[in-house]
Scaffold this active site. Structure first.
Site, PDB file in Angstrom:
ATOM      1  N   ASP A  32      -8.308 -11.541  50.375  1.00  0.00           N
ATOM      2  CA  ASP A  32      -8.431 -11.516  51.858  1.00  0.00           C
ATOM      3  C   ASP A  32      -7.799 -10.274  52.645  1.00  0.00           C
ATOM      4  O   ASP A  32      -6.695 -10.205  52.232  1.00  0.00           O
ATOM      5  CB  ASP A  32      -8.218 -12.814  52.389  1.00  0.00           C
ATOM      6  CG  ASP A  32      -8.631 -12.992  53.830  1.00  0.00           C
ATOM      7  OD1 ASP A  32      -9.865 -13.890  53.900  1.00  0.00           O
ATOM      8  OD2 ASP A  32      -8.398 -12.306  54.624  1.00  0.00           O
ATOM      9  N   ILE A  33      -8.544  -9.684  53.427  1.00  0.00           N
ATOM     10  CA  ILE A  33      -7.844  -8.677  54.056  1.00  0.00           C
ATOM     11  C   ILE A  33      -6.725  -8.892  55.138  1.00  0.00           C
ATOM     12  O   ILE A  33      -5.892  -8.001  55.471  1.00  0.00           O
ATOM     13  CB  ILE A  33      -9.186  -7.699  54.760  1.00  0.00           C
ATOM     14  CG1 ILE A  33      -8.397  -6.237  54.948  1.00  0.00           C
ATOM     15  CG2 ILE A  33      -9.437  -8.446  56.054  1.00  0.00           C
ATOM     16  CD1 ILE A  33      -9.788  -5.331  55.484  1.00  0.00           C
ATOM     17  N   VAL A  98     -17.637 -15.079  58.638  1.00  0.00           N
ATOM     18  CA  VAL A  98     -18.477 -14.399  57.821  1.00  0.00           C
ATOM     19  C   VAL A  98     -19.422 -15.354  57.131  1.00  0.00           C
ATOM     20  O   VAL A  98     -19.140 -16.207  56.399  1.00  0.00           O
ATOM     21  CB  VAL A  98     -17.590 -13.812  56.582  1.00  0.00           C
ATOM     22  CG1 VAL A  98     -18.627 -12.884  55.903  1.00  0.00           C
ATOM     23  CG2 VAL A  98     -16.540 -12.762  57.245  1.00  0.00           C
ATOM     24  N   HIS A 102     -18.185 -18.582  51.276  1.00  0.00           N
ATOM     25  CA  HIS A 102     -16.800 -17.999  50.471  1.00  0.00           C
ATOM     26  C   HIS A 102     -15.771 -19.120  50.605  1.00  0.00           C
ATOM     27  O   HIS A 102     -15.516 -19.796  51.531  1.00  0.00           O
ATOM     28  CB  HIS A 102     -16.077 -16.712  51.252  1.00  0.00           C
ATOM     29  CG  HIS A 102     -15.948 -16.885  52.688  1.00  0.00           C
ATOM     30  ND1 HIS A 102     -17.256 -16.774  53.517  1.00  0.00           N
ATOM     31  CD2 HIS A 102     -14.904 -17.217  53.335  1.00  0.00           C
ATOM     32  CE1 HIS A 102     -16.617 -16.690  54.828  1.00  0.00           C
ATOM     33  NE2 HIS A 102     -15.437 -17.071  54.751  1.00  0.00           N
ATOM     34  N   HIS A 104     -12.109 -19.937  50.288  1.00  0.00           N
ATOM     35  CA  HIS A 104     -10.511 -19.524  50.528  1.00  0.00           C
ATOM     36  C   HIS A 104      -9.683 -20.199  49.604  1.00  0.00           C
ATOM     37  O   HIS A 104      -9.656 -21.459  49.318  1.00  0.00           O
ATOM     38  CB  HIS A 104      -9.902 -19.693  51.787  1.00  0.00           C
ATOM     39  CG  HIS A 104     -10.556 -19.128  52.745  1.00  0.00           C
ATOM     40  ND1 HIS A 104     -10.249 -17.872  53.737  1.00  0.00           N
ATOM     41  CD2 HIS A 104     -11.840 -19.495  53.556  1.00  0.00           C
ATOM     42  CE1 HIS A 104     -10.950 -17.613  54.623  1.00  0.00           C
ATOM     43  NE2 HIS A 104     -12.155 -18.615  54.560  1.00  0.00           N
TER      44      HIS A 104
HETATM   45  P1  5GP Z   1     -13.903 -17.128  57.549  1.00  0.00           P
HETATM   46  O1  5GP Z   1     -13.271 -17.220  58.768  1.00  0.00           O
HETATM   47  O2  5GP Z   1     -15.259 -16.913  57.714  1.00  0.00           O
HETATM   48  O3  5GP Z   1     -13.908 -18.644  56.869  1.00  0.00           O
HETATM   49  O4  5GP Z   1     -13.115 -16.362  56.817  1.00  0.00           O
HETATM   50  C1  5GP Z   1     -13.476 -14.944  56.552  1.00  0.00           C
HETATM   51  C2  5GP Z   1     -12.413 -14.138  56.061  1.00  0.00           C
HETATM   52  O5  5GP Z   1     -12.789 -12.887  55.722  1.00  0.00           O
HETATM   53  C3  5GP Z   1     -11.038 -13.945  56.851  1.00  0.00           C
HETATM   54  O6  5GP Z   1     -10.068 -14.747  56.356  1.00  0.00           O
HETATM   55  C4  5GP Z   1     -10.986 -12.583  56.888  1.00  0.00           C
HETATM   56  O7  5GP Z   1      -9.520 -12.159  56.852  1.00  0.00           O
HETATM   57  C5  5GP Z   1     -11.792 -11.992  55.615  1.00  0.00           C
HETATM   58  N1  5GP Z   1     -12.306 -10.700  55.885  1.00  0.00           N
HETATM   59  C6  5GP Z   1     -13.086 -10.198  57.013  1.00  0.00           C
HETATM   60  N2  5GP Z   1     -13.588  -8.952  56.773  1.00  0.00           N
HETATM   61  C7  5GP Z   1     -13.110  -8.635  55.455  1.00  0.00           C
HETATM   62  C8  5GP Z   1     -13.110  -7.474  54.810  1.00  0.00           C
HETATM   63  O8  5GP Z   1     -13.841  -6.311  55.057  1.00  0.00           O
HETATM   64  N3  5GP Z   1     -12.214  -7.344  53.571  1.00  0.00           N
HETATM   65  C9  5GP Z   1     -11.714  -8.341  53.095  1.00  0.00           C
HETATM   66  N4  5GP Z   1     -11.285  -8.407  51.962  1.00  0.00           N
HETATM   67  N5  5GP Z   1     -11.759  -9.548  53.680  1.00  0.00           N
HETATM   68  C10 5GP Z   1     -12.290  -9.745  55.030  1.00  0.00           C
END
Ligand code: 5GP
Ligand code: ZN
Length: 117
Positions: A32-33, A98, A102, A104
C-alpha cells in the site's frame, strides 16, 4: 468505472508502478502506498470486480484465490506468529476509495481495536 480508468487495473497492466510482493496467474499483491501498519499489502484479483460482494457473486473460485494469496502474503511477510488482519472495505460506510476489490493484509505490530468509535 471501467477497467481502462481503474487505478488497480493499471497497476496489474504495469502502466502504474507498484512494489510487488506476490503474484499468481489470477492475483497480484503489492505494498500500500500509504501504509497503516508495519506491513500493509493489498491483494487483488487481476480481473476487475468492484468490491468483495461483486467478486464473491461473480466468481467465488477467484474470491478463494484472493484469500489464498492473502495467506501466502501473510506467511511470506512473517505475519503468522504475531497474527494479522484482512480487511475488504466495501462501500461508503467502510470508506472504500478504490473500486477494484482489494484485501488489505495488515500486521507486523499490534493493530489495536478492530474499529475506532
Ligand atoms: P480502500 O480505502 O479503497 O479500502 O483502500 C485503497 C487503498 O489503496 C488505500 O489504503 C491507499 O493507500 C491505496 N492506494 C491508493 N492509490 C494507490 C497507488 O497508486 N498505489 C498503491 N500501492 N496503493 C494505493
Ligand atoms: Zn480494476
Amino acid at each position: 468505472m471501467t477497467t481502462t480508468d481503474c487505478l488497480f487495473c493499471k497497476i496489474v497492466a504495469g502502466d502504474i508502478p507498484a512494489a510487488k510482493v506476490h503474484e499468481t496467474a489470477t492475483t497480484f499483491a503489492f505494498r500500500d502506498i500509504g501504509p497503516k501498519a508495519a506491513v500493509h499489502v493489498l491483494v487483488i484479483p487481476k480481473a476487475h470486480h468492484a468490491d468483495v460482494a461483486a467478486l464473491a457473486n461473480a466468481d467465488p473460485a477467484l474470491a478463494g484465490e484472493v484469500l489464498t494469496a492473502a495467506a501466502a502474503v501473510a506467511e511470506a511477510e512473517g505475519l503468522l506468529d504475531g497474527g494479522f488482519r484482512v480487511i475488504f472495505n466495501t462501500g461508503p460506510y467502510a470508506g472504500q476509495e478504490v473500486f477494484h476489490v482489494h484485501a488489505h493484509v495488515l500486521g507486523g505490530e499490534p493493530l489495536g481495536p478492530m474499529i475506532s468509535k
